[in-house]
Design an enzyme around this catalytic site. Structure first.
Site, PDB file in Angstrom:
ATOM      1  N   ASP A 135      16.150   9.831 -63.543  1.00 23.88           N
ATOM      2  CA  ASP A 135      14.831   9.202 -63.421  1.00 23.88           C
ATOM      3  C   ASP A 135      15.026   7.756 -63.842  1.00 23.88           C
ATOM      4  OD1 ASP A 135      12.273   8.206 -63.586  1.00 23.88           O
ATOM      5  OD2 ASP A 135      11.522   9.755 -64.949  1.00 23.88           O
ATOM      6  N   LYS A 148       7.780  -5.170 -54.928  1.00 20.94           N
ATOM      7  CA  LYS A 148       8.958  -5.550 -54.147  1.00 20.94           C
ATOM      8  C   LYS A 148       9.207  -7.059 -54.192  1.00 20.94           C
ATOM      9  CE  LYS A 148      10.450  -1.538 -52.932  1.00 20.94           C
ATOM     10  NZ  LYS A 148      11.797  -1.066 -53.363  1.00 20.94           N
ATOM     11  N   ASP A 187      19.596  10.972 -57.959  1.00 21.03           N
ATOM     12  CA  ASP A 187      18.204  11.115 -57.548  1.00 21.03           C
ATOM     13  C   ASP A 187      17.453  11.886 -58.630  1.00 21.03           C
ATOM     14  OD1 ASP A 187      16.819  10.766 -54.545  1.00 21.03           O
ATOM     15  OD2 ASP A 187      15.773  12.181 -55.849  1.00 21.03           O
ATOM     16  N   TYR A 245       2.463  -2.074 -54.017  1.00 24.58           N
ATOM     17  CA  TYR A 245       3.835  -1.965 -53.535  1.00 24.58           C
ATOM     18  C   TYR A 245       4.426  -3.346 -53.251  1.00 24.58           C
ATOM     19  CZ  TYR A 245       7.747  -0.518 -50.547  1.00 24.58           C
ATOM     20  OH  TYR A 245       8.987  -0.335 -49.997  1.00 24.58           O
ATOM     21  N   THR A 287      11.152   7.800 -41.559  1.00 25.44           N
ATOM     22  CA  THR A 287      11.563   8.714 -42.619  1.00 25.44           C
ATOM     23  C   THR A 287      10.303   9.338 -43.219  1.00 25.44           C
ATOM     24  OG1 THR A 287      11.426   6.979 -44.301  1.00 25.44           O
ATOM     25  CG2 THR A 287      13.554   7.257 -43.170  1.00 25.44           C
TER      26      THR A 287
END
Length: 261
Positions: free
Chosen positions: A62, A159, A36, A155, A190
């Site tokens: 990264d 995707k 991460d 976004y 989340t």
């Protein structure tokens, strides 16, 4: 123990869906690198999974930096003492809001992480995966990889690109025994979803989450554990004949019928 003896890397694994997948991989017998950009959170996740450090370890990465992706693969191979068997390229960024109000730097970063970062991960991972007899490369796409929503244009575009990458790499690397698939989850409850809802003006985020869940044909949102189940399945021999597939994990949303809202 569906992944007994496997070696897995999960990016974006410090929290949420990625953390759930990393935890489940270890529970199924794998050793895992928790990667991460947030190193402190990654270390906390790995420690929570396996305090001994034998089965889970953390690395900072990264994914928008190709050198960092290459370093992650080298570090993982060193930890495992073997090639990578499963690479779950989960890390990504969200964005919600009208395109005309999107900051150009923010657009650039979304594309840099979600598209280029995923490609860089795949490029580095495949150099290791081709040496595994049970290799599986898994991407996280999204419900927005097959459908679209207002105020999600940047976004959604990023995707959709993941699906094309999945299909192309499945064809390119199947002769070398590498299966390439994607998981397309709808939103889970989340921090990622809550940030998106706040960005589009939700005043009561808890109520907004409940409304999103109620809008699904099944009436609930997929959970991080559902995502982990899907990742284990695609990584395991149960999916040995599946490649080039974008697995919908969407409580029926892509079928085209939303119950409410």
């Amino acid at each position: 123990m569906q992944l007994q003896g496997y070696h897995a890397v999960v990016t974006g694994a410090a929290r949420g869906l990625g953390a759930a997948a990393a935890k489940r991989f270890v529970a199924e017998g794998a050793r895992v690198v928790v990667a991460d950009i947030d190193g402190e959170a990654a270390r906390a996740c790995a420690q929570a999974i396996d305090a001994s450090g034998e089965r889970a370890t953390a690395r900072v990465c990264d994914i928008a930096d190709p050198a960092a992706c290459a370093a992650l693969v080298a570090q993982a191979e060193s930890f495992f003492g073997a090639p990578i068997d499963v690479f779950l390229a989960h890390a990504g960024l969200g964005y919600a809001g009208p395109l005309t109000e999107a900051d150009p730097e923010r657009i650039r970063r979304i594309v840099e992480v979600n598209v280029l970062g995923t490609i860089y991960c795949a490029q580095a991972a495949l150099r290791s995966l081709v040496r595994s007899p049970r290799a599986s490369l898994i991407f996280t796409s999204s419900l927005q990889s097959v459908t679209a929503r207002a105020q999600r244009s940047v976004y959604t575009a990023s995707k959709h690109a993941i699906v094309g990458l999945t299909k192309a790499l499945a064809l390119e690397y199947s002769p070398q025994g590498v299966r390439v698939n994607a998981i397309a989850p709808a939103s889970s409850d989340t921090p990622f979803l809550r940030t998106q809802l706040e960005a589009v003006g939700a005043r009561d985020v808890d109520q907004a989450v409940r409304e999103v869940a109620a809008s699904m044909p099944l009436g609930w949102l997929p959970t991080p554990e559902d995502f982990a189940d899907a990742a284990v399945f695609l990584a395991s021999t149960s999916a040995r004949s599946i490649t080039g597939h974008n697995l919908l994990l969407d409580s029926g949303a892509a079928a085209g019928f939303f119950r409410r809202g």
